[in-house]
Design a protein around this motif. Structure first.
Motif, short mmCIF file in Angstrom:
data_model
loop_
_atom_site.label_atom_id
_atom_site.label_comp_id
_atom_site.label_asym_id
_atom_site.label_seq_id
_atom_site.Cartn_x
_atom_site.Cartn_y
_atom_site.Cartn_z
N ALA A 94 0.83 -1.21 0.00
CA ALA A 94 0.00 0.00 0.00
C ALA A 94 0.86 1.26 0.00
CB ALA A 94 -0.93 0.00 1.21
N ASP A 95 1.99 1.21 0.72
CA ASP A 95 2.91 2.36 0.72
C ASP A 95 3.51 2.57 -0.65
OD1 ASP A 95 2.57 2.71 3.51
OD2 ASP A 95 4.17 1.24 3.92
N VAL A 96 3.86 1.47 -1.32
CA VAL A 96 4.45 1.56 -2.66
C VAL A 96 3.43 2.14 -3.64
CG1 VAL A 96 5.46 0.26 -4.58
CG2 VAL A 96 6.04 -0.35 -2.23
N ALA A 97 2.18 1.68 -3.55
CA ALA A 97 1.13 2.19 -4.42
C ALA A 97 0.95 3.70 -4.22
CB ALA A 97 -0.18 1.45 -4.18
N GLU A 98 0.94 4.12 -2.96
CA GLU A 98 0.80 5.54 -2.66
C GLU A 98 2.00 6.34 -3.18
OE1 GLU A 98 0.58 8.42 1.24
OE2 GLU A 98 -0.33 6.43 1.38
N ALA A 99 3.19 5.83 -2.99
CA ALA A 99 4.40 6.54 -3.40
C ALA A 99 4.53 6.64 -4.92
CB ALA A 99 5.63 5.85 -2.82
#
Length: 79
Positions: A34-39
């Protein structure tokens, strides 16, 4: 296109995802999907697919697995 020290070549979504994890790892203990998707701004399904490819190619490794967030990703061994 990125050429990693282990000989892996990355381009497209895999390059974008690997770079996000690499940048995130510098500031902590890695990133969740989820962090990667947001970034990156990539859809979650593309991030998940790229993460699986990167783990298979040993460009990324997983660490802690959270019950809700899943595994946390870091650079693969030797990178």
């Amino acid at each position: 296109m990125l050429h990693l020290t282990n000989g892996v070549r990355l381009e497209g979504d895999e390059e974008t995802v690997w770079s996000a994890v690499d940048d995130g790892q510098a500031g902590g203990d890695g990133l969740y999907a989820a962090d990667v998707a947001e970034a990156t701004g990539l859809p979650t399904d593309r991030v998940t697919s790229a993460l699986a490819v990167l783990v298979d190619r040993e460009a990324l490794a997983t660490t802690v697995v959270d019950e809700l967030l899943g595994p946390r990703y870091v650079r693969g061994p030797g990178l």
